[in-house]
Design a protein around this motif. Sequence first.
Motif, PDB file in Angstrom:
ATOM      1  N   ASN A 136       0.812  -1.224   0.000  1.00 29.23           N
ATOM      2  CA  ASN A 136       0.000   0.000   0.000  1.00 29.23           C
ATOM      3  C   ASN A 136       0.842   1.269   0.000  1.00 29.23           C
ATOM      4  OD1 ASN A 136      -2.572  -0.722  -0.311  1.00 29.23           O
ATOM      5  ND2 ASN A 136      -3.225  -0.425   1.797  1.00 29.23           N
ATOM      6  N   ASP A 137       1.914   1.242   0.745  1.00 23.23           N
ATOM      7  CA  ASP A 137       2.714   2.458   0.887  1.00 23.23           C
ATOM      8  C   ASP A 137       3.908   2.483  -0.058  1.00 23.23           C
ATOM      9  OD1 ASP A 137       1.067   3.536   2.766  1.00 23.23           O
ATOM     10  OD2 ASP A 137       2.155   2.691   4.476  1.00 23.23           O
ATOM     11  N   VAL A 138       3.820   1.700  -1.119  1.00 19.27           N
ATOM     12  CA  VAL A 138       4.949   1.643  -2.043  1.00 19.27           C
ATOM     13  C   VAL A 138       5.146   2.973  -2.770  1.00 19.27           C
ATOM     14  CG1 VAL A 138       3.723   0.828  -4.111  1.00 19.27           C
ATOM     15  CG2 VAL A 138       6.070   0.077  -3.677  1.00 19.27           C
ATOM     16  N   ASP A 139       4.084   3.821  -2.766  1.00 22.51           N
ATOM     17  CA  ASP A 139       4.181   5.096  -3.492  1.00 22.51           C
ATOM     18  C   ASP A 139       4.735   6.241  -2.634  1.00 22.51           C
ATOM     19  OD1 ASP A 139       2.031   5.208  -1.862  1.00 22.51           O
ATOM     20  OD2 ASP A 139       0.544   5.612  -3.424  1.00 22.51           O
ATOM     21  N   LEU A 140       5.161   5.924  -1.425  1.00 23.11           N
ATOM     22  CA  LEU A 140       5.694   6.999  -0.579  1.00 23.11           C
ATOM     23  C   LEU A 140       6.975   7.611  -1.154  1.00 23.11           C
ATOM     24  CD1 LEU A 140       5.131   5.703   3.088  1.00 23.11           C
ATOM     25  CD2 LEU A 140       3.697   7.185   1.698  1.00 23.11           C
ATOM     26  N   TRP A 141       7.613   6.917  -2.086  1.00 23.25           N
ATOM     27  CA  TRP A 141       8.832   7.460  -2.702  1.00 23.25           C
ATOM     28  C   TRP A 141       8.592   8.818  -3.343  1.00 23.25           C
ATOM     29  CZ3 TRP A 141       8.651   8.540  -7.897  1.00 23.25           C
ATOM     30  CH2 TRP A 141       7.643   7.915  -8.645  1.00 23.25           C
ATOM     31  N   GLN A 142       7.336   9.058  -3.716  1.00 19.55           N
ATOM     32  CA  GLN A 142       7.052  10.340  -4.387  1.00 19.55           C
ATOM     33  C   GLN A 142       7.342  11.530  -3.468  1.00 19.55           C
ATOM     34  OE1 GLN A 142       3.115   9.137  -5.227  1.00 19.55           O
ATOM     35  NE2 GLN A 142       3.641   8.255  -7.219  1.00 19.55           N
ATOM     36  N   ARG A 143       7.282  11.282  -2.151  1.00 21.72           N
ATOM     37  CA  ARG A 143       7.540  12.371  -1.203  1.00 21.72           C
ATOM     38  C   ARG A 143       9.021  12.759  -1.162  1.00 21.72           C
ATOM     39  NH1 ARG A 143       3.831  10.286   3.872  1.00 21.72           N
ATOM     40  NH2 ARG A 143       1.847  10.310   2.764  1.00 21.72           N
ATOM     41  N   LEU A 144       9.841  11.904  -1.767  1.00 26.12           N
ATOM     42  CA  LEU A 144      11.264  12.260  -1.851  1.00 26.12           C
ATOM     43  C   LEU A 144      11.472  13.458  -2.778  1.00 26.12           C
ATOM     44  CD1 LEU A 144      12.810   8.687  -2.118  1.00 26.12           C
ATOM     45  CD2 LEU A 144      12.949  10.231  -0.162  1.00 26.12           C
ATOM     46  N   PHE A 145      10.453  13.754  -3.584  1.00 26.34           N
ATOM     47  CA  PHE A 145      10.573  14.874  -4.519  1.00 26.34           C
ATOM     48  C   PHE A 145       9.911  16.139  -3.975  1.00 26.34           C
ATOM     49  CE2 PHE A 145      11.405  11.189  -7.082  1.00 26.34           C
ATOM     50  CZ  PHE A 145      12.486  11.606  -7.842  1.00 26.34           C
ATOM     51  N   LEU A 146       9.575  16.128  -2.689  1.00 25.04           N
ATOM     52  CA  LEU A 146       9.131  17.354  -2.042  1.00 25.04           C
ATOM     53  C   LEU A 146      10.375  18.045  -1.486  1.00 25.04           C
ATOM     54  CD1 LEU A 146       6.024  15.963  -0.102  1.00 25.04           C
ATOM     55  CD2 LEU A 146       6.057  17.160  -2.294  1.00 25.04           C
ATOM     56  N   GLN A 147      10.220  19.292  -1.159  1.00 24.20           N
ATOM     57  CA  GLN A 147      11.341  20.029  -0.570  1.00 24.20           C
ATOM     58  C   GLN A 147      10.870  20.686   0.712  1.00 24.20           C
ATOM     59  OE1 GLN A 147      14.497  19.854  -0.410  1.00 24.20           O
ATOM     60  NE2 GLN A 147      15.098  20.701  -2.403  1.00 24.20           N
ATOM     61  N   PRO A 148      11.292  20.248   1.864  1.00 22.13           N
ATOM     62  CA  PRO A 148      12.229  19.148   2.076  1.00 22.13           C
ATOM     63  C   PRO A 148      11.553  17.795   1.859  1.00 22.13           C
ATOM     64  CG  PRO A 148      11.461  19.963   4.194  1.00 22.13           C
ATOM     65  CD  PRO A 148      10.853  20.857   3.152  1.00 22.13           C
ATOM     66  N   ALA A 149      12.372  16.821   1.589  1.00 19.03           N
ATOM     67  CA  ALA A 149      11.825  15.475   1.348  1.00 19.03           C
ATOM     68  C   ALA A 149      11.156  14.951   2.621  1.00 19.03           C
ATOM     69  CB  ALA A 149      12.953  14.548   0.927  1.00 19.03           C
ATOM     70  N   ARG A 150      10.085  14.247   2.422  1.00 22.37           N
ATOM     71  CA  ARG A 150       9.396  13.623   3.572  1.00 22.37           C
ATOM     72  C   ARG A 150       9.655  12.120   3.535  1.00 22.37           C
ATOM     73  NH1 ARG A 150       3.353  15.067   3.155  1.00 22.37           N
ATOM     74  NH2 ARG A 150       3.254  13.383   4.694  1.00 22.37           N
ATOM     75  N   THR A 151      10.043  11.606   4.659  1.00 23.61           N
ATOM     76  CA  THR A 151      10.334  10.166   4.699  1.00 23.61           C
ATOM     77  C   THR A 151       9.447   9.444   5.716  1.00 23.61           C
ATOM     78  OG1 THR A 151      12.062  10.559   6.327  1.00 23.61           O
ATOM     79  CG2 THR A 151      12.749  10.450   4.024  1.00 23.61           C
TER      80      THR A 151
END
Lengths: 312, 280
Positions: free
Chosen positions: B233-248
């Motif tokens: 389900n949370d496999v798409d959390l990688w998209q938050r790496l493209f926020l500034q600052p990145a969210r992990t």
Amino acid sequence: MAADPGRPVLRVRGLSKRFGRALALDGLDLVVQPGEVVGLAGPNGAGKSVTFRILLGLVRPTAGVVELFGEPIKPGARALARVGALVDGPGFVPHLSGLDNLRLAWRLTGRPEAEAGLGPALELAGLGEAIRRPYRTYSHGMRYRLGLAQALLGRPDLLVLDEPATGLDPGHLRVVRAAVASAVERGATVLLSSHVLPEIESLCTHAAVLQQGRLVAAGRIADLVGPAAAVHLEVDDPDAATAVLSGLPGVCRVARAGDALGAVGEGLRPAALFAALDEAGVGVLAFRRGRTLEQAYLDLLETAGEPGSGRR
Amino acid sequence: MIRAELRKQVRRPRTWVTLAALAGFAFTLTLALVVSGPERPEPVGDVPLLIVPATSGLTVPVIALSSTMKFFLPLAVAIFAGDAVAGEARWGSLRYSLARGLSRTRVLAAKALVAGLLAAIAVGLVPLAGLAAGVAAFGWHSLAVGDGGAATALNPSLATFAPAAAVGRLGLATAYLAAGMTSIFAFALFLSTVTTRPLVAVAGGVGLAIVSRVLNADYLPGVAVLSPLAPINDVDLWQRLFLQPARTDGMVAFGELQAVYVAVFLGLAWWSFRRKDVLT
């Protein structure tokens, strides 16, 4: 490395295998000595293939022990490195050539290629240039020959062949004979199964008869066939011939397999037998005195209660 | 044994067809973006990010990863894992490997390692092919990411990444996505030890991905209690790496969940394969 003299190559004790509610093997005992060529005979479902699979570590027995070269067999047993097998037909990677398949199979063992004996195995398989073609393009017979070559890789001390010639042309049987002969020549032991009893009789020194997962008889083929006074006939009317033979004085048992009949008894006189058959209008196509392994096999199954066998 | 297994799989047409299909998808996607108007903003994921393909070739791998993570990548991973043991069993060659006395644990480990390598290549190939095609089509420029959650597409960018930084984040995203596929891989491998039909194992792996997506509180609020346990389900959390600052946030927990599933399914695969009666 040859088998250790004096120690059985294979010792099976109380071997049983149950698949769900079906009992495939029921307390099988069997001993194979070094240098013997043993044929496993028995009807479909007698337990021949499952016995092979257990001794190759592919199937876990429900009970009992199998020892190869003195080592109890379980998946991954070291003794299996001394065994070459062709069980339930060949099995190869379809997109690789025959040669690549053999090399790959050998590399998996982790042993040096010099020990593989690839040349003699390929020579025996006799695939010629086809050995470089993808396996998926092979005919049925070519696949079996490649399977036989794989079984011979590493010059195994025990060669296990499950129905090695069933459904194949006579030329293939010649290859099987050559494989068995070469194995025996270098002191290896051979264990094979077949529905074709003349094949066992011609290839093997010993035979074991299985029925419904049990050993019915085992020993030297000469002993199994025995000295019984018997005649073997092929006739044009087996039903009438069975009735005629059963009524002859001195005949104590008549067994039938297709058009072939075997009569066992004391004081059998061929002349009287021919006369009786002639009188009944039965034509005799072939006649032989003494028993074949096939006849002995039918008698054994009769004694053990095989359904469908004629018994007087 | 690993080299022999690798040789066998690398020369297999299925391997090349699968990898070619994934690379082909990235190239086709690029072509579609070029044809359909690269100036139009593309929403990416649930965050959502908003990127304009024409602004940089680096947008394409991001879109490609997002487009393939829910079906094509799970399918590719399931193909490599599901076929690893069942494929050989179907050919009949498995019994000859085992009949030579090879350790079942070593056989399974070799197959798992090679299948895992191919699955990792499959996951990595999508952004790589996307990057190559994207840079060829739209050039090597900074990656601008907009806020797709805002009312209009004219909102200012959330962040702008220099090409090198964008590639770094893309690498992290790919690694995270690959980690997110491990539960599917392990499940398909387990099924592969149980069945002799590769298709069943592959379908099982894909099925797990589908079930996981269905057990999503966003779609079915009633199953919210199961949602945190769904493997991808949370496999798409990688998209938050493209926020500034990145969210992990959530990524570590997702990694732990993957580790649990992998341990369970690989353990089951090992247990099943060691006990398996090889009848084909």
